[in-house]
Design a protein around this motif. Structure first.
Motif, PDB file in Angstrom:
ATOM      1  N   GLY A  32       0.698  -1.567   0.174  1.00 59.40           N
ATOM      2  CA  GLY A  32       0.462  -0.250  -0.114  1.00 59.40           C
ATOM      3  C   GLY A  32       0.797   1.349   0.155  1.00 59.40           C
ATOM      4  N   ASP A  33       2.253   0.755   0.072  1.00 60.91           N
ATOM      5  CA  ASP A  33       3.226   2.557  -0.031  1.00 60.91           C
ATOM      6  C   ASP A  33       3.753   2.136  -1.260  1.00 60.91           C
ATOM      7  OD1 ASP A  33       2.229   3.177   2.717  1.00 60.91           O
ATOM      8  OD2 ASP A  33       3.849   1.758   2.943  1.00 60.91           O
ATOM      9  N   TRP A  34       4.240   3.594  -1.868  1.00 60.98           N
ATOM     10  CA  TRP A  34       5.016   3.680  -2.549  1.00 60.98           C
ATOM     11  C   TRP A  34       6.623   3.620  -2.445  1.00 60.98           C
ATOM     12  CZ3 TRP A  34       3.100   3.375  -7.639  1.00 60.98           C
ATOM     13  CH2 TRP A  34       1.918   3.405  -8.092  1.00 60.98           C
ATOM     14  N   LYS A  35       7.586   2.510  -2.424  1.00 55.16           N
ATOM     15  CA  LYS A  35       8.625   2.144  -2.519  1.00 55.16           C
ATOM     16  C   LYS A  35       9.363   2.698  -3.829  1.00 55.16           C
ATOM     17  CE  LYS A  35       7.788   0.915   0.978  1.00 55.16           C
ATOM     18  NZ  LYS A  35       8.127   1.485   2.496  1.00 55.16           N
ATOM     19  N   VAL A  36      10.500   3.187  -3.469  1.00 52.50           N
ATOM     20  CA  VAL A  36      11.745   3.360  -5.202  1.00 52.50           C
ATOM     21  C   VAL A  36      12.226   2.075  -5.490  1.00 52.50           C
ATOM     22  CG1 VAL A  36      13.669   5.103  -5.538  1.00 52.50           C
ATOM     23  CG2 VAL A  36      12.165   5.655  -3.663  1.00 52.50           C
ATOM     24  N   VAL A  37      12.320   2.001  -6.413  1.00 51.84           N
ATOM     25  CA  VAL A  37      13.021   1.317  -6.627  1.00 51.84           C
ATOM     26  C   VAL A  37      13.943   1.166  -8.262  1.00 51.84           C
ATOM     27  CG1 VAL A  37      11.168  -0.713  -7.242  1.00 51.84           C
ATOM     28  CG2 VAL A  37      11.438   1.029  -9.010  1.00 51.84           C
ATOM     29  N   GLY A  38      13.954   3.112  -8.226  1.00 49.00           N
ATOM     30  CA  GLY A  38      15.341   3.652  -8.999  1.00 49.00           C
ATOM     31  C   GLY A  38      15.368   4.644  -9.051  1.00 49.00           C
ATOM     32  N   VAL A  39      16.219   5.616  -9.679  1.00 44.96           N
ATOM     33  CA  VAL A  39      16.526   6.510  -9.551  1.00 44.96           C
ATOM     34  C   VAL A  39      18.397   7.061 -10.321  1.00 44.96           C
ATOM     35  CG1 VAL A  39      17.702   6.686  -7.254  1.00 44.96           C
ATOM     36  CG2 VAL A  39      16.864   8.581  -8.176  1.00 44.96           C
ATOM     37  N   THR A  40      17.922   7.753 -10.878  1.00 43.92           N
ATOM     38  CA  THR A  40      19.032   8.287 -11.786  1.00 43.92           C
ATOM     39  C   THR A  40      18.966  10.115 -12.099  1.00 43.92           C
ATOM     40  OG1 THR A  40      17.588   8.586 -13.940  1.00 43.92           O
ATOM     41  CG2 THR A  40      19.164   6.729 -13.397  1.00 43.92           C
ATOM     42  N   ILE A  41      20.142  10.546 -12.369  1.00 42.80           N
ATOM     43  CA  ILE A  41      20.306  11.842 -12.936  1.00 42.80           C
ATOM     44  C   ILE A  41      21.311  12.094 -14.023  1.00 42.80           C
ATOM     45  CG2 ILE A  41      21.386  14.127 -11.653  1.00 42.80           C
ATOM     46  CD1 ILE A  41      21.921  13.068  -9.101  1.00 42.80           C
ATOM     47  N   GLU A  42      20.681  12.480 -14.668  1.00 45.99           N
ATOM     48  CA  GLU A  42      20.712  13.207 -16.284  1.00 45.99           C
ATOM     49  C   GLU A  42      21.404  14.082 -16.946  1.00 45.99           C
ATOM     50  OE1 GLU A  42      18.513  10.855 -19.082  1.00 45.99           O
ATOM     51  OE2 GLU A  42      16.666  10.746 -17.881  1.00 45.99           O
TER      52      GLU A  42
END
Length: 249
Positions: A239-249
């Motif tokens: 029921g919660d949003w969890k991070v599976v990826g993050v990038t900085i371009e």
């Protein structure tokens, strides 16, 4: 089905094995590309080379061969019954995907990240500015997913590595320690400087197994690093949003 020769298995690169392990877990080429932050073209190149080395005609078959070669009786490792059943059952559902042209993006980061995240979950990755995001025509509306993404990014901005690590999904945390996440983050994030502004450009649903993920893009101006596009990918968990990826371009 006979196992491939040791020479054929040894000829596989770690990147090719990484891709096949994701295929065996139920991904297709597109979802592998999303998970690893690469183009579908790059993933299909890896799969094609793996098929050639293993002398098979399909990526599913290549994935099965690698799985069979890495079973406990062949490796001498222990694998829990649940993991073994899951891996075996996932193979049949992994479709092949045709190659499509895409722009290649080269991650600029330390080797430890690429090795630690070999099963495909992304960490903080700094990429060259090869992708131009369209300017927002209006401020994108906030959503529960965008709120979760902003909270995560603000924790990273503040250098709160432990708190930001807690925002990752369980699968990520099982595969990657807090110490590794902290080390990678400290090498990538502080050089960009303080955040001057951050604007949500948009949110897109990516149809990857089992129920899709949400990909959010922010245009962020850093005091030292200048304008960047931050991409945060989230999945729902309990029921919660969890991070599976993050990038900085």
């Amino acid at each position: 089905m006979n196992l491939p020769t040791k020479a054929a298995l040894d000829a596989l690169t770690e990147k090719e094995k990484q891709t096949l392990r994701l295929i065996v877990r139920g991904h297709d080429a597109k979802s592998v590309a999303v998970t690893l932050g690469l183009s579908v073209h790059t993933i299909n190149e890896r799969l094609r080379d793996a098929r050639r080395k293993l002398a098979v005609s399909s990526s599913r078959e290549a994935a099965r061969l690698l799985l069979d070669a890495e079973t406990p009786e062949n490796l001498g490792d222990e694998r829990t019954g649940e993991d073994a059943r899951s891996a075996a059952n996932d193979v049949g559902s992994a479709p092949d995907d045709g190659a499509t042209p895409a722009r290649r993006r080269w991650p600029v980061l330390i080797g430890v990240m690429l090795m630690t995240f070999a099963l495909g979950l992304l960490a903080l990755t700094l990429m060259p500015g090869s992708t131009q995001a369209p300017p927002p025509s209006a401020t994108a509306p906030a959503t529960p997913a965008s709120d979760a993404a902003r909270t995560f990014l603000e924790l990273v901005d503040a250098g709160r590595w432990s708190d930001s690590y807690g925002r990752f999904g369980a699968a990520f945390r099982k595969l990657n320690s807090e110490a590794v996440w902290s080390e990678v983050s400290q090498r990538v994030r502080p050089p960009l400087g303080m955040v001057v502004s951050r604007t949500l450009l948009g949110q897109e649903t990516i149809p990857v197994p089992p129920a899709g993920v949400e990909m959010l893009k922010f245009r962020t101006r850093f005091a030292t690093g200048g304008d960047k596009v931050e991409t945060v990918t989230l999945d729902q968990e309990g029921g919660d949003w969890k991070v599976v990826g993050v990038t900085i371009e």
